[in-house]
Design a protein around this motif. Structure first.
Motif, PDB file in Angstrom:
ATOM      1  N   GLN A 117     -11.385  10.160   9.452  1.00  0.00           N
ATOM      2  CA  GLN A 117     -11.985  10.483   8.172  1.00  0.00           C
ATOM      3  C   GLN A 117     -13.462  10.228   8.576  1.00  0.00           C
ATOM      4  OE1 GLN A 117     -10.537   8.258   4.860  1.00  0.00           O
ATOM      5  NE2 GLN A 117     -11.698   9.475   3.295  1.00  0.00           N
ATOM      6  N   SER A 150      -8.044   8.929  -4.939  1.00  0.00           N
ATOM      7  CA  SER A 150      -8.641   8.181  -3.736  1.00  0.00           C
ATOM      8  C   SER A 150      -8.038   6.774  -4.022  1.00  0.00           C
ATOM      9  CB  SER A 150      -9.998   7.940  -4.331  1.00  0.00           C
ATOM     10  OG  SER A 150     -10.545   7.312  -3.355  1.00  0.00           O
ATOM     11  N   GLY A 151      -7.433   6.293  -2.624  1.00  0.00           N
ATOM     12  CA  GLY A 151      -7.041   4.803  -2.566  1.00  0.00           C
ATOM     13  C   GLY A 151      -5.292   4.865  -2.891  1.00  0.00           C
ATOM     14  N   CYS A 152      -4.865   6.052  -3.011  1.00  0.00           N
ATOM     15  CA  CYS A 152      -3.385   5.942  -3.149  1.00  0.00           C
ATOM     16  C   CYS A 152      -2.418   5.632  -1.715  1.00  0.00           C
ATOM     17  CB  CYS A 152      -2.784   7.378  -3.639  1.00  0.00           C
ATOM     18  SG  CYS A 152      -3.245   8.720  -2.405  1.00  0.00           S
ATOM     19  N   GLY A 153      -3.115   5.843  -0.506  1.00  0.00           N
ATOM     20  CA  GLY A 153      -2.557   5.437   0.633  1.00  0.00           C
ATOM     21  C   GLY A 153      -2.244   6.718   1.527  1.00  0.00           C
ATOM     22  N   LYS A 154      -3.257   7.686   1.420  1.00  0.00           N
ATOM     23  CA  LYS A 154      -3.029   8.775   2.397  1.00  0.00           C
ATOM     24  C   LYS A 154      -3.375   8.576   3.872  1.00  0.00           C
ATOM     25  CE  LYS A 154      -6.060  11.254  -0.135  1.00  0.00           C
ATOM     26  NZ  LYS A 154      -6.524  10.160  -1.209  1.00  0.00           N
ATOM     27  N   THR A 155      -4.561   7.781   4.026  1.00  0.00           N
ATOM     28  CA  THR A 155      -5.168   7.487   5.508  1.00  0.00           C
ATOM     29  C   THR A 155      -4.026   6.416   5.921  1.00  0.00           C
ATOM     30  OG1 THR A 155      -7.433   7.734   4.730  1.00  0.00           O
ATOM     31  CG2 THR A 155      -6.753   6.550   6.452  1.00  0.00           C
ATOM     32  N   THR A 156      -3.512   5.547   5.132  1.00  0.00           N
ATOM     33  CA  THR A 156      -2.553   4.609   5.481  1.00  0.00           C
ATOM     34  C   THR A 156      -1.509   5.084   5.857  1.00  0.00           C
ATOM     35  OG1 THR A 156      -3.648   2.955   3.905  1.00  0.00           O
ATOM     36  CG2 THR A 156      -1.432   2.427   4.992  1.00  0.00           C
ATOM     37  N   ILE A 201       0.955  -1.159   0.045  1.00  0.00           N
ATOM     38  CA  ILE A 201       0.144  -0.034   0.126  1.00  0.00           C
ATOM     39  C   ILE A 201       0.864   1.196   0.078  1.00  0.00           C
ATOM     40  CG2 ILE A 201      -1.596   1.356   1.229  1.00  0.00           C
ATOM     41  CD1 ILE A 201      -2.648  -1.269   2.397  1.00  0.00           C
ATOM     42  N   HIS A 226      -8.374  16.243   0.004  1.00  0.00           N
ATOM     43  CA  HIS A 226      -8.657  16.119  -1.638  1.00  0.00           C
ATOM     44  C   HIS A 226      -9.214  17.500  -2.197  1.00  0.00           C
ATOM     45  CE1 HIS A 226      -9.658  12.040  -2.592  1.00  0.00           C
ATOM     46  NE2 HIS A 226     -10.199  11.722  -1.522  1.00  0.00           N
ATOM     47  N   ASN A 280      -3.845  -6.632  10.579  1.00  0.00           N
ATOM     48  CA  ASN A 280      -3.667  -7.263   9.481  1.00  0.00           C
ATOM     49  C   ASN A 280      -2.753  -6.539   8.375  1.00  0.00           C
ATOM     50  OD1 ASN A 280      -5.262  -5.084   8.634  1.00  0.00           O
ATOM     51  ND2 ASN A 280      -5.983  -6.421   6.939  1.00  0.00           N
TER      52      ASN A 280
HETATM   53  N1  ATP Z   1      -6.640  -2.844   6.743  1.00  0.00           N
HETATM   54  C1  ATP Z   1      -6.545  -2.917   5.366  1.00  0.00           C
HETATM   55  N2  ATP Z   1      -6.691  -4.051   4.559  1.00  0.00           N
HETATM   56  C2  ATP Z   1      -6.709  -4.513   3.336  1.00  0.00           C
HETATM   57  N3  ATP Z   1      -6.546  -3.421   2.505  1.00  0.00           N
HETATM   58  C3  ATP Z   1      -6.467  -2.122   3.147  1.00  0.00           C
HETATM   59  C4  ATP Z   1      -6.223  -1.983   4.473  1.00  0.00           C
HETATM   60  N4  ATP Z   1      -6.383  -0.595   4.703  1.00  0.00           N
HETATM   61  C5  ATP Z   1      -6.100  -0.014   3.581  1.00  0.00           C
HETATM   62  N5  ATP Z   1      -6.401  -0.857   2.450  1.00  0.00           N
HETATM   63  C6  ATP Z   1      -5.930  -0.572   1.014  1.00  0.00           C
HETATM   64  O1  ATP Z   1      -5.123   0.362   0.725  1.00  0.00           O
HETATM   65  C7  ATP Z   1      -5.281   1.191  -0.154  1.00  0.00           C
HETATM   66  C8  ATP Z   1      -4.957   2.441   0.245  1.00  0.00           C
HETATM   67  O2  ATP Z   1      -6.051   3.043   1.442  1.00  0.00           O
HETATM   68  P1  ATP Z   1      -6.361   4.301   1.971  1.00  0.00           P
HETATM   69  O3  ATP Z   1      -7.451   4.348   2.917  1.00  0.00           O
HETATM   70  O4  ATP Z   1      -5.019   4.712   2.617  1.00  0.00           O
HETATM   71  O5  ATP Z   1      -6.486   5.292   0.887  1.00  0.00           O
HETATM   72  P2  ATP Z   1      -6.563   6.869   0.766  1.00  0.00           P
HETATM   73  O6  ATP Z   1      -5.826   7.441  -0.164  1.00  0.00           O
HETATM   74  O7  ATP Z   1      -7.028   7.556   1.991  1.00  0.00           O
HETATM   75  O8  ATP Z   1      -8.265   6.791  -0.158  1.00  0.00           O
HETATM   76  P3  ATP Z   1      -9.332   7.837   0.143  1.00  0.00           P
HETATM   77  O9  ATP Z   1      -8.561   9.141  -0.462  1.00  0.00           O
HETATM   78  O10 ATP Z   1     -10.311   7.392  -0.845  1.00  0.00           O
HETATM   79  O11 ATP Z   1      -9.700   7.777   1.498  1.00  0.00           O
HETATM   80  C9  ATP Z   1      -6.910   0.868  -0.512  1.00  0.00           C
HETATM   81  O12 ATP Z   1      -6.728   0.127  -1.822  1.00  0.00           O
HETATM   82  C10 ATP Z   1      -7.369   0.012   0.484  1.00  0.00           C
HETATM   83  O13 ATP Z   1      -8.249  -0.689   0.065  1.00  0.00           O
END
Ligand code: ATP
Length: 622
Positions: free
Chosen positions: A96, A52-58, A32, A216, A70
């Motif tokens: 969020q 969206s989904g690039c990993g910002k929250t992660t 991720i 965003h 996990n």
């Molecule tokens: N606990 C997890 N288990 C499996 N996949 C995960 C988990 N957490 C995040 N992901 C995956 O990691 C990727 C990044 O998720 P993340 O929430 O960090 O994106 P984001 O940039 O914050 O998205 P958004 O802007 O839509 O909130 C996504 O594809 C998500 O499905």
């Protein structure tokens, strides 16, 4: 404004080096975040941007030590150059999703939070003043008396809830603040004002604070508030450095921002690989977003900008910071308990869907039972009637408690999770608050319907029998609430939680000794151990002893006659229901309450161990 302990120290610098975050994906792992390096410094506002989904929250979760279990993390994350955990009050995290109690007003939400987060030495008037100032800062002064709102009443708007969530975390002016999409749901003017207030915080009152926000589509004005920019695409760094230099980086790589365009819109359009669009002109030829990202990622990895970031991270990590102060004063444990009891009690009082609706339904059921079993008598038929009535009561009460109580409890648990992760109070304080605030309501929903059914059905008379009868009903409700706490703390959502809790209750009811008599239960598993850990065993056994012991029944024709034989309730308990008579009914009730305590301790243990199970607290090396 008077400073509180913990505000008077140095700012907080966070660095991350070669940070990888992966999740299991079948037999493989899915990355991720892919080897990110960067830093967040005091007095600076860092934006994390990307599709969206690039990993910002992660990334925010990794930096704040909140990744779920996990997820695997590799790489170094250091706070002021040290491996150390983010202590209570050092950092705040605006998630969020807004987790708020729907029945409280915006003002009450923040006042209760102030009482929990500020030290007891701070006068109440000052806590209130700080809450009021913070509400005004986020433009919520006109919504102070508006309830957050839920299914039963429309309260704050989505944008107002967002701002209230921000208020809670900036209330104590933490030196390190993470915000996940703070402006989602806000119009452009509100987004600007909110972000400007947050930007002001980084230098406020002579203290340098560090703010990291994922965002965003900021407007040009909002984008200009950010000092640094971390631009991600599919977990890779497209750009990390001063926000003002990003334009030059994109232009140098063939993607100049057109005049009068919002630069952040431009960056995000170019690096969004989710759609089959073509990117802007890249050195004379049109390229896909996939290609554009690969050009930018490669260019960044070979650039001077990246080298500067690496050098800066190395310098920061070698700097002599001294330790981050471990603890800031906050409400003492006893105060935390009292505030949480008051807050939950108010919440239960106002939440129609929880105890009040249950009370009405229970009264309706008690009246129905009363009319069906009215004046049950002492004939042979009343033996079976008494038994099935008690079994029905116990079974129905437990399932209705689950049906009515699980959704409201999950709302509370969500709020608790947010507050716990931000260190607002101790887990034990929550448990005490939850238990003591709910007791009067649990008593209410058992006492009133209990009295109605007791008198209408003609159960065995006498104060001791009445007290015991209601006590068991109370214990059943409390046991189910305890089970829901345990399941709610591990269940990812409502449906799964309901299914698990319902399944557990179903099995415990089945083996409780009524539907299959105890001596007839198959020994492995069903009798040992399930019968002995079933709450229904202790509840039903106690209720049966309470009802049958001391009564005499007439076998034969109902209502008397020459051929009638009198039989004692004690004999019926042994012969008909296989009740264990070696101990008194009070022992059964005692064991029932011990089980309740055990379940509540289990909740405590699970919640505490969940913290330890997180893949890496902020300080870990791998
Ligand atoms: N606990 C997890 N288990 C499996 N996949 C995960 C988990 N957490 C995040 N992901 C995956 O990691 C990727 C990044 O998720 P993340 O929430 O960090 O994106 P984001 O940039 O914050 O998205 P958004 O802007 O839509 O909130 C996504 O594809 C998500 O499905």
């Amino acid at each position: 404004m008077r400073r509180i302990q913990g505000e008077e120290t140095e700012g907080v610098t966070v660095t991350w080096e070669n940070l990888w975050v992966t999740v299991p994906n079948g037999k493989n792992t899915l990355p991720i975040l892919q080897g990110l390096t960067g830093y967040a410094q005091p007095g600076r506002l860092l934006a994390i941007m990307g599709p969206s989904g690039c990993g910002k929250t992660t990334l925010l979760d990794a930096l704040s030590g909140r990744l779920s279990s996990n997820i695997k993390q590799k790489g170094n994350i250091l706070i002021n150059g040290h491996k150390q955990e983010l202590a209570y009050g050092i950092s705040g995290y605006v998630t969020q999703d807004d987790a708020l109690l729907s029945t409280l007003t915006a003002g009450e939400t923040l006042y209760y939070s102030a009482q929990l987060q500020f030290p007891d030495s701070m006068p109440v008037s000052e806590k209130k003043e700080r809450a009021d100032v913070t509400l005004r800062e986020m433009g919520l002064q006109n919504a102070i008396h508006t309830r957050v709102g839920g299914w039963s009443s429309k309260g704050l708007s989505g944008g107002q809830k967002r701002r209230l969530s921000i208020c809670i975390e900036i209330l104590t002016r933490p030196r390190l603040l993470f915000l996940d999409e703070p402006t989602s749901g806000l119009d452009s003017a509100a987004s600007y004002y909110v972000m400007r207030r947050i930007a002001n915080l980084v230098q406020k009152d002579g203290i340098q604070r560090t703010v990291v926000a994922s965002i965003h589509q900021p407007s040009s004005e909002v984008f200009e508030l950010f000092h640094d920019l971390c631009l991600l695409s599919s977990g890779e760094t497209v750009y990390f450095g001063p926000a003002s230099d990003a334009n030059q980086f994109f232009a140098l790589n063939g993607f100049p921002c057109p005049t009068l365009h919002n630069p952040s819109d431009h960056y995000l359009r170019i690096i969004n690989k989710d759609f089959e669009q073509e990117a802007e002109e890249g050195f004379g030829s049109r390229v896909t977003a996939e290609k554009a990202v690969s050009i930018l990622v490669k260019s960044y990895s070979l650039s001077q900008i990246k080298n500067k970031v690496y050098t800066e991270v190395a310098n920061i990590n070698q700097r002599d910071f001294g330790a981050v102060e471990k603890k800031r004063d906050h409400a003492a444990f006893l105060i935390q308990c009292l505030v949480l009891i008051r807050r939950s009690a108010l919440h239960y009082f106002r939440d129609l869907s929880n105890y009040w609706l249950r009370l009405i339904v229970f009264i309706a059921i008690a009246l129905s039972l009363g009319s069906i079993y009215y004046d049950i008598g002492f004939g042979v038929g009343s033996i079976q009637a008494r038994g099935s009535l008690l079994a029905f009561l116990s079974c129905l009460l437990s399932f209705m408690t689950l049906v009515g109580g699980f959704a409201p409890l999950l709302e509370e648990i969500k709020v608790f999770e947010r507050e716990r992760l931000n260190g607002h109070y101790d887990v034990t304080a929550f448990l005490i608050g939850n238990t003591f605030s709910a007791v009067p309501y649990m008593l209410l929903v058992t006492l009133v319907p209990g009295l109605i059914s007791y008198y209408l059905c003609g159960f065995q008379k006498g104060p001791e029998h009445l007290v015991y009868f209601v006590s068991v009903l109370f214990a059943i409700v409390m046991w189910v609430e305890s089970l829901m706490l345990v399941v709610g703390s591990v269940s990812p959502n409502y449906v799964i939680g309901m299914l698990i809790s319902g399944g557990i209750q179903g099995i415990m009811t089945l083996v409780g000794g009524f539907y299959r008599l105890p001596n007839d239960l198959p020994k492995p598993l069903w009798k040992y151990p399930l019968y002995y850990v079933s709450f229904q065993k202790y509840g039903l056994q106690g209720l049966f002893k309470n009802e049958f012991e001391g009564l005499t029944f007439m076998m034969g024709q109902d209502g008397g006659g020459k051929n009638n034989i009198n039989i004692s309730g004690g004999e019926i308990l042994i012969k008909t229901w296989h009740v264990e008579m070696g101990h008194s009914k009070w022992v059964d009730l005692g064991i029932f309450f011990v089980m309740i305590v055990v379940y509540r301790m289990l909740f405590l243990a699970i919640t505490k161990s969940k913290e330890k199970l997180r893949p890496a607290s902020i300080c870990c090396f791998h």
